[in-house]
Design a protein around this motif. Structure first.
Motif, short mmCIF file in Angstrom:
data_model
loop_
_atom_site.label_atom_id
_atom_site.label_comp_id
_atom_site.label_asym_id
_atom_site.label_seq_id
_atom_site.Cartn_x
_atom_site.Cartn_y
_atom_site.Cartn_z
N PHE A 14 59.84 60.39 -24.53
CA PHE A 14 60.01 59.05 -24.39
C PHE A 14 59.86 58.27 -23.12
CE2 PHE A 14 63.93 57.04 -27.03
CZ PHE A 14 63.13 56.09 -27.34
N GLU A 15 58.98 57.69 -23.45
CA GLU A 15 57.61 56.57 -22.93
C GLU A 15 59.12 55.18 -22.78
OE1 GLU A 15 57.28 55.21 -20.09
OE2 GLU A 15 56.17 56.65 -19.84
N HIS A 16 59.96 55.01 -21.79
CA HIS A 16 60.69 53.67 -21.51
C HIS A 16 59.70 52.80 -21.58
CE1 HIS A 16 63.82 56.40 -23.44
NE2 HIS A 16 63.57 57.16 -22.28
N ARG A 17 58.69 52.89 -20.73
CA ARG A 17 58.30 51.47 -19.81
C ARG A 17 57.40 51.05 -21.00
NH1 ARG A 17 59.05 50.59 -14.65
NH2 ARG A 17 58.88 48.85 -14.78
N ARG A 18 56.52 49.52 -20.62
CA ARG A 18 55.99 49.13 -21.69
C ARG A 18 54.42 49.49 -20.75
NH1 ARG A 18 56.66 43.58 -21.15
NH2 ARG A 18 58.45 43.75 -20.70
N ALA A 19 53.86 49.68 -19.97
CA ALA A 19 53.19 49.72 -19.47
C ALA A 19 52.34 51.88 -19.62
CB ALA A 19 53.15 49.49 -17.69
N PRO A 20 51.30 51.72 -20.02
CA PRO A 20 51.39 53.05 -19.88
C PRO A 20 51.50 53.33 -18.00
CG PRO A 20 49.33 51.46 -20.18
CD PRO A 20 50.17 50.93 -19.64
N ASP A 56 63.54 45.30 -10.43
CA ASP A 56 62.38 44.79 -9.03
C ASP A 56 60.55 45.01 -10.09
OD1 ASP A 56 64.36 45.48 -7.68
OD2 ASP A 56 64.07 47.15 -7.05
N GLU A 57 60.83 45.79 -11.36
CA GLU A 57 59.39 46.38 -11.30
C GLU A 57 59.29 45.77 -13.11
OE1 GLU A 57 58.00 50.58 -11.50
OE2 GLU A 57 59.25 50.83 -9.98
N GLY A 58 60.24 44.62 -13.07
CA GLY A 58 59.89 43.58 -14.30
C GLY A 58 60.93 43.93 -16.02
N ALA A 59 60.69 42.93 -16.81
CA ALA A 59 61.70 43.40 -17.58
C ALA A 59 62.70 44.61 -18.29
CB ALA A 59 61.62 42.43 -18.31
N ASP A 60 60.93 45.29 -17.85
CA ASP A 60 61.78 46.84 -18.86
C ASP A 60 62.17 47.97 -17.80
OD1 ASP A 60 58.92 47.55 -17.72
OD2 ASP A 60 58.43 48.21 -19.04
N ASP A 61 62.52 47.23 -16.41
CA ASP A 61 62.50 48.14 -15.63
C ASP A 61 64.17 48.90 -15.82
OD1 ASP A 61 63.07 50.04 -13.21
OD2 ASP A 61 62.97 48.47 -11.87
N MET A 62 65.09 48.90 -15.85
CA MET A 62 66.70 48.59 -16.11
C MET A 62 66.75 49.48 -17.07
SD MET A 62 69.57 49.94 -14.35
CE MET A 62 70.12 50.34 -14.88
N PRO A 63 66.36 48.32 -18.20
CA PRO A 63 66.51 49.44 -19.77
C PRO A 63 66.02 50.59 -19.88
CG PRO A 63 65.92 46.74 -19.98
CD PRO A 63 65.90 47.28 -18.75
N ALA A 64 64.43 50.95 -19.22
CA ALA A 64 64.38 52.23 -18.97
C ALA A 64 65.15 53.27 -19.10
CB ALA A 64 62.93 52.11 -18.33
N HIS A 65 65.85 53.39 -17.34
CA HIS A 65 66.31 53.68 -16.27
C HIS A 65 67.52 53.77 -17.43
CE1 HIS A 65 64.75 53.43 -12.86
NE2 HIS A 65 64.21 52.27 -12.64
N LEU A 66 68.69 53.10 -18.61
CA LEU A 66 69.69 52.99 -19.35
C LEU A 66 69.35 54.01 -20.07
CD1 LEU A 66 71.31 49.23 -19.53
CD2 LEU A 66 72.28 51.58 -18.08
N ARG A 67 67.83 53.60 -20.74
CA ARG A 67 67.52 54.79 -21.91
C ARG A 67 67.43 56.06 -22.00
NH1 ARG A 67 63.30 50.51 -24.11
NH2 ARG A 67 65.02 48.42 -24.57
N ILE A 76 69.95 49.05 -27.77
CA ILE A 76 71.42 49.38 -27.25
C ILE A 76 71.36 49.22 -25.58
CG2 ILE A 76 72.50 50.92 -28.61
CD1 ILE A 76 71.47 53.38 -26.95
N ALA A 77 69.94 49.13 -25.83
CA ALA A 77 69.51 48.71 -23.87
C ALA A 77 68.02 48.16 -23.96
CB ALA A 77 68.99 50.11 -23.14
N PRO A 78 68.08 46.41 -24.31
CA PRO A 78 68.03 45.81 -24.59
C PRO A 78 66.86 45.26 -23.50
CG PRO A 78 69.58 44.61 -24.44
CD PRO A 78 70.23 45.68 -24.38
N GLU A 79 65.84 44.58 -23.49
CA GLU A 79 65.12 43.86 -22.32
C GLU A 79 65.71 42.42 -22.23
OE1 GLU A 79 60.94 43.94 -22.15
OE2 GLU A 79 60.47 45.63 -22.62
N GLY A 80 66.16 41.87 -20.96
CA GLY A 80 66.01 40.35 -20.64
C GLY A 80 68.43 40.14 -21.06
N ALA A 81 68.54 41.49 -20.65
CA ALA A 81 70.23 41.53 -20.48
C ALA A 81 71.03 40.87 -18.99
CB ALA A 81 70.49 42.78 -21.04
N GLY A 82 70.05 40.30 -18.11
CA GLY A 82 70.69 40.17 -16.79
C GLY A 82 70.90 41.12 -16.35
N TYR A 83 70.29 42.23 -16.25
CA TYR A 83 70.15 43.25 -15.62
C TYR A 83 70.31 42.68 -14.19
CZ TYR A 83 69.94 46.16 -19.45
OH TYR A 83 70.35 46.66 -20.52
N GLU A 84 70.59 43.70 -13.10
CA GLU A 84 70.34 42.91 -11.90
C GLU A 84 69.42 43.38 -11.08
OE1 GLU A 84 72.76 44.06 -7.52
OE2 GLU A 84 73.82 44.84 -8.89
#
Length: 138
Positions: A120-126, A81-92, A70-78
């Motif tokens: 629930f960690e939403h970012r890929r990096a530690p 700033d911190e990578g492809a997982d940035d906005m999906p993490a905020h949405l989740r 429901i909040a995929p990476e690479g969906a063309g978010y504006e």
């Protein structure tokens, strides 16, 4: 009536549900408060908190897959700033909870048999995540 406030630190290995029930239970026990209301609050915008199934790992994996859909990476978010997982993490994080309220009785959080408290960690990096805990009671 008493109150205690503290902070718990968790180092996450990356995305996923990370059980923090034991750490929260230990903190509650250390306060000596027997009856009250516990607030658990994650101090980040790309992580959240859930009360979730604590026995079946498949249930947690299904939750993780659901949020990835429901909040995929690479969906063309504006905002990236911190990578492809940035906005999906905020949405989740926006779709879940940043705080939980849990009753305390007999000196421990009142959770169901199959419930655990999860970061629930939403970012890929530690990441190092901070959780504020507040307990009011007697």
């Amino acid at each position: 009536m008493r109150q205690e406030i503290g902070e718990l630190t968790f180092d996450t290995p990356g995305q996923g549900l990370h059980d923090c029930t034991r750490a929260v239970n230990r903190w509650v026990e250390a306060t000596g408060i027997q009856t009250g209301l516990l607030t658990v609050f994650v101090r980040h915008t790309s992580a959240s908190l859930l009360i979730q199934e604590n026995a079946a790992p498949a249930a947690r994996r299904d939750v993780e897959r659901y949020f990835a859909k429901i909040a995929p990476e690479g969906a063309g978010y504006e905002h990236d700033d911190e990578g492809a997982d940035d906005m999906p993490a905020h949405l989740r994080a926006a779709l879940t909870a940043t705080s939980l309220s849990i009753p305390v009785a007999s000196g421990e959080p009142v959770l169901g048999t199959w419930q655990g408290i999860y970061l629930f960690e939403h970012r890929r990096a530690p990441h190092r995540r901070l959780i504020a805990v507040h307990l009011i009671g007697e």
